[in-house]
Design a protein around this motif. Structure first.
Motif, PDB file in Angstrom:
ATOM      1  N   PRO A 163       0.806  -1.231   0.000  1.00 17.86           N
ATOM      2  CA  PRO A 163       0.000   0.000   0.000  1.00 17.86           C
ATOM      3  C   PRO A 163       0.839   1.282   0.000  1.00 17.86           C
ATOM      4  N   ALA A 164       2.029   1.258   0.609  1.00 17.93           N
ATOM      5  CA  ALA A 164       2.876   2.464   0.602  1.00 17.93           C
ATOM      6  C   ALA A 164       3.311   2.778  -0.823  1.00 17.93           C
ATOM      7  N   LYS A 165       3.644   1.748  -1.583  1.00 16.49           N
ATOM      8  CA  LYS A 165       4.042   1.971  -2.979  1.00 16.49           C
ATOM      9  C   LYS A 165       2.858   2.414  -3.824  1.00 16.49           C
ATOM     10  N   VAL A 166       1.691   1.863  -3.536  1.00  9.58           N
ATOM     11  CA  VAL A 166       0.479   2.277  -4.258  1.00  9.58           C
ATOM     12  C   VAL A 166       0.205   3.761  -3.997  1.00  9.58           C
ATOM     13  N   ALA A 167       0.346   4.175  -2.741  1.00 13.41           N
ATOM     14  CA  ALA A 167       0.089   5.586  -2.393  1.00 13.41           C
ATOM     15  C   ALA A 167       1.074   6.502  -3.110  1.00 13.41           C
ATOM     16  N   LEU A 168       2.343   6.121  -3.100  1.00 17.38           N
ATOM     17  CA  LEU A 168       3.350   6.985  -3.737  1.00 17.38           C
ATOM     18  C   LEU A 168       3.144   7.024  -5.255  1.00 17.38           C
ATOM     19  N   ALA A 169       2.900   5.866  -5.861  1.00 14.56           N
ATOM     20  CA  ALA A 169       2.693   5.834  -7.314  1.00 14.56           C
ATOM     21  C   ALA A 169       1.467   6.657  -7.704  1.00 14.56           C
ATOM     22  N   THR A 170       0.439   6.644  -6.861  1.00 15.98           N
ATOM     23  CA  THR A 170      -0.764   7.447  -7.125  1.00 15.98           C
ATOM     24  C   THR A 170      -0.445   8.939  -7.058  1.00 15.98           C
ATOM     25  N   ALA A 171       0.350   9.317  -6.039  1.00 22.27           N
ATOM     26  CA  ALA A 171       0.723  10.731  -5.895  1.00 22.27           C
ATOM     27  C   ALA A 171       1.486  11.214  -7.127  1.00 22.27           C
ATOM     28  N   ILE A 172       2.420  10.398  -7.588  1.00 28.11           N
ATOM     29  CA  ILE A 172       3.267  10.818  -8.713  1.00 28.11           C
ATOM     30  C   ILE A 172       2.444  10.862 -10.007  1.00 28.11           C
ATOM     31  N   LEU A 173       1.659   9.825 -10.252  1.00 35.43           N
ATOM     32  CA  LEU A 173       0.782   9.827 -11.430  1.00 35.43           C
ATOM     33  C   LEU A 173      -0.150  11.043 -11.391  1.00 35.43           C
ATOM     34  N   GLY A 174      -0.692  11.302 -10.215  1.00 34.82           N
ATOM     35  CA  GLY A 174      -1.628  12.419 -10.066  1.00 34.82           C
ATOM     36  C   GLY A 174      -0.995  13.757 -10.371  1.00 34.82           C
ATOM     37  N   HIS A 175       0.275  13.886 -10.066  1.00 32.86           N
ATOM     38  CA  HIS A 175       0.959  15.145 -10.373  1.00 32.86           C
ATOM     39  C   HIS A 175       0.906  15.439 -11.865  1.00 32.86           C
ATOM     40  N   TYR A 176       1.279  14.447 -12.670  1.00 36.35           N
ATOM     41  CA  TYR A 176       1.344  14.691 -14.114  1.00 36.35           C
ATOM     42  C   TYR A 176      -0.063  14.814 -14.718  1.00 36.35           C
ATOM     43  N   ILE A 177      -1.019  14.070 -14.175  1.00 35.75           N
ATOM     44  CA  ILE A 177      -2.402  14.240 -14.641  1.00 35.75           C
ATOM     45  C   ILE A 177      -2.872  15.656 -14.313  1.00 35.75           C
ATOM     46  N   GLY A 178      -2.542  16.131 -13.123  1.00 40.03           N
ATOM     47  CA  GLY A 178      -2.883  17.508 -12.755  1.00 40.03           C
ATOM     48  C   GLY A 178      -2.283  18.509 -13.738  1.00 40.03           C
ATOM     49  N   ASP A 179      -1.016  18.325 -14.054  1.00 38.95           N
ATOM     50  CA  ASP A 179      -0.351  19.253 -14.979  1.00 38.95           C
ATOM     51  C   ASP A 179      -1.043  19.288 -16.342  1.00 38.95           C
ATOM     52  N   ALA A 180      -1.501  18.135 -16.803  1.00 45.44           N
ATOM     53  CA  ALA A 180      -2.140  18.072 -18.128  1.00 45.44           C
ATOM     54  C   ALA A 180      -3.456  18.848 -18.168  1.00 45.44           C
ATOM     55  N   HIS A 181      -3.982  19.210 -17.011  1.00 47.85           N
ATOM     56  CA  HIS A 181      -5.227  19.976 -16.960  1.00 47.85           C
ATOM     57  C   HIS A 181      -4.998  21.471 -16.769  1.00 47.85           C
ATOM     58  N   VAL A 182      -3.734  21.884 -16.760  1.00 48.32           N
ATOM     59  CA  VAL A 182      -3.428  23.317 -16.667  1.00 48.32           C
ATOM     60  C   VAL A 182      -3.239  23.854 -18.087  1.00 48.32           C
ATOM     61  N   PRO A 183      -4.122  24.758 -18.513  1.00 54.31           N
ATOM     62  CA  PRO A 183      -4.055  25.211 -19.907  1.00 54.31           C
ATOM     63  C   PRO A 183      -2.656  25.667 -20.335  1.00 54.31           C
ATOM     64  N   LEU A 184      -1.966  26.383 -19.468  1.00 56.98           N
ATOM     65  CA  LEU A 184      -0.668  26.936 -19.878  1.00 56.98           C
ATOM     66  C   LEU A 184       0.430  25.878 -19.941  1.00 56.98           C
TER      67      LEU A 184
END
Ligand SMILES: [Zn+2]
Length: 277
Positions: free
Chosen positions: A128-149
Motif C-alpha cells: 500500500p505504501a508503494k500504491v500511495a506513492l505511485a498514485t501521488a506521482i501519477l496524479g501530479h502529471y495528470i494535474g499538470d495536463a489539466h493546466v491550460p498553460l
C-alpha cells in the motif's frame, strides 16, 4: 538594442523558458484528495489512513527539476506540431516530426502512461505504501495536463507581454479562492481506454488558453503599467477570479476525476487485488 540590454533580455528569455510547476502545492493536493474521494470502496480501501501521504507527495515531481530531463515531463507544447489536431501519439512519431530534441517540447502524455503502468505494478506487488506513492506521482502529471498553460509555448505569457500569468492562474487563484470542500467529483468509473485519454485532456486544456489570456489582459487594465510586479492589487484578483474561477474549479475537478479513473483502471488491470488487512 544595446549589447548589455540585448544580453539581459536574452537572459530573461532563458529564465522564462524554464519549466514552471503546475497548480502549486495546494492545487496538486486538492487533485489527490478529490481522486481518493471518488474511488469505490474496494480500491479506496488501499488508501485508508494514507490520504495525507498521497497529498504530501503530490508535488514531488516539481522538486525533481534539477534533473534537466524532468522539466519537459510536465507539459506538451502544441504549436511545434501544428496545433492540437496534429499531435503525435507515440514518441517515435514525435521524433519523426520534430527531430531528436522533440522531448524539449514536452512529454507529459507519455509520462502519464509510464507512471500509470508503475501504479498497476504497485497494486500487483501488494504494497500500500508503494500504491500511495505511485498514485501521488501519477496524479501530479495528470494535474499538470489539466493546466491550460502547460500546453503552449506561451506558457508564462512571455510572448504576449503577460509574464507571470502561469503562477497567477495556477497558484495565485488557487491559493486565494479554492477550498477543497467546495469542489465535487463523481464516483470513478472504469476506463478501459485510459491510456488514450491524456491527449484528449491536453486538447481540451489548450482550448482554454485564448480566453485565459484575454481575461488576464482585462484584469490587468486595473493595474498601472509601471506597477506590474508579481503581486497584483485586489481589483485584478477580483476580476480574474470572476472570469477564470469557474475554469480553475472545472480543471481541478476534472483532474481529480481523471486521477480517480486512472487509479480504478489500474486496480482493475492489476486483477482487482484486495487491500492488505
Ligand atoms: Zn509539474
Amino acid at each position: 538594442m544595446s549589447r548589455p540590454l540585448l544580453k539581459a533580455s536574452l537572459m530573461a528569455a532563458c529564465l522564462v523558458a524554464l519549466p514552471l510547476g503546475a497548480w502549486g502545492d495546494k492545487g496538486h493536493r486538492v487533485v489527490s484528495i478529490l481522486a481518493l474521494r471518488s474511488l469505490p470502496k474496494e480500491p479506496g480501501d488501499w488508501f485508508r489512513g494514507r490520504e495525507a501521504e498521497v497529498a504530501d507527495h503530490a508535488s514531488d515531481p516539481d522538486h525533481w527539476k534539477q534533473d534537466r530531463k524532468e522539466g519537459p515531463r510536465h507539459f506538451l507544447d502544441m504549436e511545434p506540431y501544428g496545433g492540437p489536431d496534429h499531435l503525435p501519439h507515440g514518441q517515435e512519431e514525435a521524433q519523426a516530426l520534430l527531430g531528436g530534441d522533440y522531448a524539449r517540447r514536452g512529454t507529459v502524455p507519455w509520462i502519464i502512461q509510464d507512471r500509470w503502468r508503475d501504479l498497476v505494478a504497485a497494486f500487483k506487488e501488494g504494497d500500500p505504501a508503494k500504491v500511495a506513492l505511485a498514485t501521488a506521482i501519477l496524479g501530479h502529471y495528470i494535474g499538470d495536463a489539466h493546466v491550460p498553460l502547460h500546453t503552449t509555448m506561451n506558457h508564462d505569457g512571455q510572448l504576449t507581454d503577460q509574464k507571470g500569468i502561469h503562477s497567477r492562474w495556477e497558484s495565485g487563484l488557487v491559493e486565494r479562492y479554492i477550498s477543497v470542500e467546495s469542489l465535487s467529483v463523481p464516483t470513478a468509473q472504469p476506463d478501459p481506454a485510459f491510456l488514450k485519454r491524456p491527449w484528449e485532456w491536453l486538447r481540451a486544456s489548450y482550448g482554454l488558453v485564448p480566453q485565459l489570456l484575454a481575461d488576464d489582459q482585462e484584469a490587468d487594465r486595473t493595474t498601472p503599467a509601471g506597477n506590474r510586479g508579481p503581486l497584483r492589487g485586489q481589483a485584478y484578483w477580483t476580476i480574474l477570479w470572476d472570469k477564470q474561477g469557474p475554469v480553475v474549479r472545472q480543471q481541478l475537478q476534472l483532474a481529480g476525476q481523471h486521477l480517480g479513473e486512472a487509479v480504478l483502471s489500474a486496480w482493475i488491470a492489476a486483477g482487482k487485488p484486495a487491500a492488505p488487512k
